[in-house]
Design a protein around this motif. Sequence first.
Motif, PDB file in Angstrom:
ATOM      1  N   SER A  24       0.650  -1.382  -0.040  1.00  0.00           N
ATOM      2  CA  SER A  24      -0.088   0.079   0.044  1.00  0.00           C
ATOM      3  C   SER A  24       0.945   1.212   0.113  1.00  0.00           C
ATOM      4  O   SER A  24       0.715   2.161  -0.743  1.00  0.00           O
ATOM      5  CB  SER A  24      -0.907  -0.043   1.490  1.00  0.00           C
ATOM      6  N   GLY A  25       1.814   1.224   1.143  1.00  0.00           N
ATOM      7  CA  GLY A  25       2.668   2.361   1.006  1.00  0.00           C
ATOM      8  C   GLY A  25       3.485   2.560  -0.279  1.00  0.00           C
ATOM      9  O   GLY A  25       3.732   3.834  -0.957  1.00  0.00           O
ATOM     10  N   THR A  28       1.305   4.099  -3.016  1.00  0.00           N
ATOM     11  CA  THR A  28       1.152   5.627  -2.951  1.00  0.00           C
ATOM     12  C   THR A  28       2.161   6.421  -3.069  1.00  0.00           C
ATOM     13  O   THR A  28       2.304   7.526  -3.897  1.00  0.00           O
ATOM     14  CB  THR A  28       0.663   5.752  -1.280  1.00  0.00           C
ATOM     15  N   GLU A 110      -3.167   0.130   5.537  1.00  0.00           N
ATOM     16  CA  GLU A 110      -3.820   1.035   4.538  1.00  0.00           C
ATOM     17  C   GLU A 110      -3.411   2.406   5.231  1.00  0.00           C
ATOM     18  O   GLU A 110      -2.693   3.050   4.619  1.00  0.00           O
ATOM     19  CB  GLU A 110      -5.471   1.022   4.450  1.00  0.00           C
ATOM     20  N   VAL A 111      -4.026   2.891   6.407  1.00  0.00           N
ATOM     21  CA  VAL A 111      -3.861   4.416   6.630  1.00  0.00           C
ATOM     22  C   VAL A 111      -2.589   4.778   7.009  1.00  0.00           C
ATOM     23  O   VAL A 111      -1.923   5.524   6.460  1.00  0.00           O
ATOM     24  CB  VAL A 111      -4.662   4.709   7.803  1.00  0.00           C
ATOM     25  N   LEU A 112      -1.891   3.917   7.840  1.00  0.00           N
ATOM     26  CA  LEU A 112      -0.532   4.117   8.458  1.00  0.00           C
ATOM     27  C   LEU A 112       0.590   4.272   7.303  1.00  0.00           C
ATOM     28  O   LEU A 112       1.249   5.205   7.090  1.00  0.00           O
ATOM     29  CB  LEU A 112      -0.200   3.028   9.431  1.00  0.00           C
ATOM     30  N   LYS A 114       0.332   4.368   4.025  1.00  0.00           N
ATOM     31  CA  LYS A 114      -0.113   5.518   3.129  1.00  0.00           C
ATOM     32  C   LYS A 114       0.231   6.880   3.692  1.00  0.00           C
ATOM     33  O   LYS A 114       0.663   7.731   2.769  1.00  0.00           O
ATOM     34  CB  LYS A 114      -1.535   5.490   2.415  1.00  0.00           C
ATOM     35  N   THR A 115      -0.263   7.144   4.761  1.00  0.00           N
ATOM     36  CA  THR A 115       0.052   8.390   5.374  1.00  0.00           C
ATOM     37  C   THR A 115       1.824   8.730   5.552  1.00  0.00           C
ATOM     38  O   THR A 115       2.175   9.745   5.129  1.00  0.00           O
ATOM     39  CB  THR A 115      -0.372   8.429   6.595  1.00  0.00           C
ATOM     40  N   TRP A 116       2.373   7.676   5.905  1.00  0.00           N
ATOM     41  CA  TRP A 116       3.915   7.665   5.857  1.00  0.00           C
ATOM     42  C   TRP A 116       4.207   7.924   4.397  1.00  0.00           C
ATOM     43  O   TRP A 116       5.389   8.797   4.416  1.00  0.00           O
ATOM     44  CB  TRP A 116       4.499   6.436   6.726  1.00  0.00           C
ATOM     45  N   ILE A 118       2.912   9.367   1.878  1.00  0.00           N
ATOM     46  CA  ILE A 118       2.631  10.541   1.374  1.00  0.00           C
ATOM     47  C   ILE A 118       3.219  11.681   1.933  1.00  0.00           C
ATOM     48  O   ILE A 118       3.372  12.984   1.402  1.00  0.00           O
ATOM     49  CB  ILE A 118       1.180  10.807   1.150  1.00  0.00           C
ATOM     50  N   SER A 119       3.712  11.486   3.171  1.00  0.00           N
ATOM     51  CA  SER A 119       4.605  12.735   3.822  1.00  0.00           C
ATOM     52  C   SER A 119       5.990  13.080   3.080  1.00  0.00           C
ATOM     53  O   SER A 119       6.406  13.978   2.839  1.00  0.00           O
ATOM     54  CB  SER A 119       4.717  12.195   5.248  1.00  0.00           C
ATOM     55  N   ASN A 120       6.369  12.048   2.409  1.00  0.00           N
ATOM     56  CA  ASN A 120       7.492  12.237   1.440  1.00  0.00           C
ATOM     57  C   ASN A 120       7.678  11.066   0.629  1.00  0.00           C
ATOM     58  O   ASN A 120       8.330  10.218   0.687  1.00  0.00           O
ATOM     59  CB  ASN A 120       8.739  12.224   2.518  1.00  0.00           C
TER      60      ASN A 120
END
Length: 444
Positions: A24-25, A28, A110-112, A114-116, A118-120
Motif C-alpha cells: 500500500s505504501g 502511494t 492502509e492508513v498508516l 499510506k500516510t507515511w 505521502i509525507s515524503n
Amino acid sequence: MTETTLWLAGSAVIFLLFLSGFFSGSETALTAASKARIHQVEKTGDRRAAIVSRLIASRERLIGALLLGNNLVNILASALATTVFLTLFGEAGVALATLVMTALVLVFAEVLPKTWAISNPERFALAVSPLVRIVVGVFGPVVVGVEAIVRVLLRLVGVNVGADTSILSAYDELRGAVDLQHIEGGLEKGERDRLGGLLDLAELEVSDVMVHRTNMVALNADEDLHKLVEQALSSPHTRLPLWRGETDNFVGVLHAKDLLRALHAAGGDTDKIDILNIATPPWFVPDTTSLQDQLNAFLKHKVHFALVVDEYGEVMGLVTLEDILEEIVGEIADEHDVELEGVRPQADGSVIVDGSVPIRDLNRASDWHLPDDEATTIAGLVIHEARMIPEERQIFTFHGFRFTVLRREKNRITRLRIMPLTQTAGLKTNIPGATPTVPKNAAG
C-alpha cells in the motif's frame, strides 16, 4: 490446531499485514512521487532513482503488480486469521476475525503506510524501489494478462484505453501545477503570470502580440534626411521601418544607433548619407508563426525586429523580441517609453478600457479570464460576441462581465466600460449570450 500451529499462524498474519502495508505504501509513494524530482536525483547518479523512473514509466503494470500482491496477502491473512479465531472461539470466530482483521488492515495496512508514504513520497519511493522492482518482475506476466482482460471489458462498454493514452500533455500538467501552486499560496500572481506566459508561447501566434500597422511608426525613405533624423529622435523606438512610394512598400529597417554612427562619420553632413545604405533589409514573417518559433528565430538570427505579413503578403504589423518577452515577464518600460493610458480603473469597480487593449494584457493586469481565442483586442471580443458593430451606449453581457460601448469612431470601438457582474448591484446576470440593451444613461 496445536498451540505451536496457532502461534505460527498468528505470526504469519502479522507478517502478511506488514507485506500489505509495504504494498500500500509503495503504491502511494510511487504514484505520488514527482517525476521532476526523481529525474534530478537520477542525474546525480542514484541507481534507485533510475529504478523509480523505469517503474513510473510503466505505471499501469506497476499498479497492477502492487494491487495483485496486496490482494494476495490480504486474502491469505484473512483466511489464516479466520482459522485461528474459529479454533479459539468456535462459530463466533468468523465474526470476530472479520472485525479484528478489518481494524488491523485499515490501520496498519492502509492508513498508516499510506500516510507515511505521502509525507515524503520521493524518499519512500527510493527506499522501496529495489524490492518493488522484484515484485513487478515476478507478477509482471500475470499483470499483462489482467491488463488485456481489462481492456477487452472496457472496450465492450465503449471505453477505448490505448497503451499510450494520455489525458494531459506536458504543458497542461505544468500549467495545472502552476495554477495549483498559486491557489495554495506557493506562487505569487507575478510568478504565476510569468510561468504561464512562458507555457503559452507555443499556443500564441505573432498576430496575437504584434503592433498593428495602424499603430506602427514608420518613416518615408524619400523624405529629407533632416526630417528623418528629427522623426527618429522624437520616436521612443530604436528600430523604425522605412517605406518608399507607398506606405505598405517597406524597404528597410533603420536603427537609431546606425543613424548616429553615419552622422558622426559624415561630420554631421546629412547630404553624404544615403538612408538605405545604413538600413538593414526588412525581415517578413507569417502571421501564423508561433511565438515560440519566432523567439527561437530571433535568437538564431540575432535580430530583434520583424514585419508580419498575412497569407496574401500584405503587411499586418510588426513584432519585436521585446513583444515576445513581455508575454513572459509582463510590460517592459524604460525611460524612453511612452506610457499608454489604455486601462483606467474606476471607483465603482468598473474599468474603462481603450478598444485596442489586448485581451491578454487586460487579463494579466486585472486577473480576469476573458477568452482570447477568437479575438486579440477587447474591442474585437465585443464585436465577435455581439455579431455586429455596436452603437454607442449599447450594453452587452457575456463571460461574467457587462460591456458598455462608450465611444465608436466609424467602424472601430475605441472605448468601453467593463464591469464584473459580481460587483454590479441590481443587474440581472442570467441573460444568455450577448444580449444588447440600450439604457437611458448607459454612457459614462
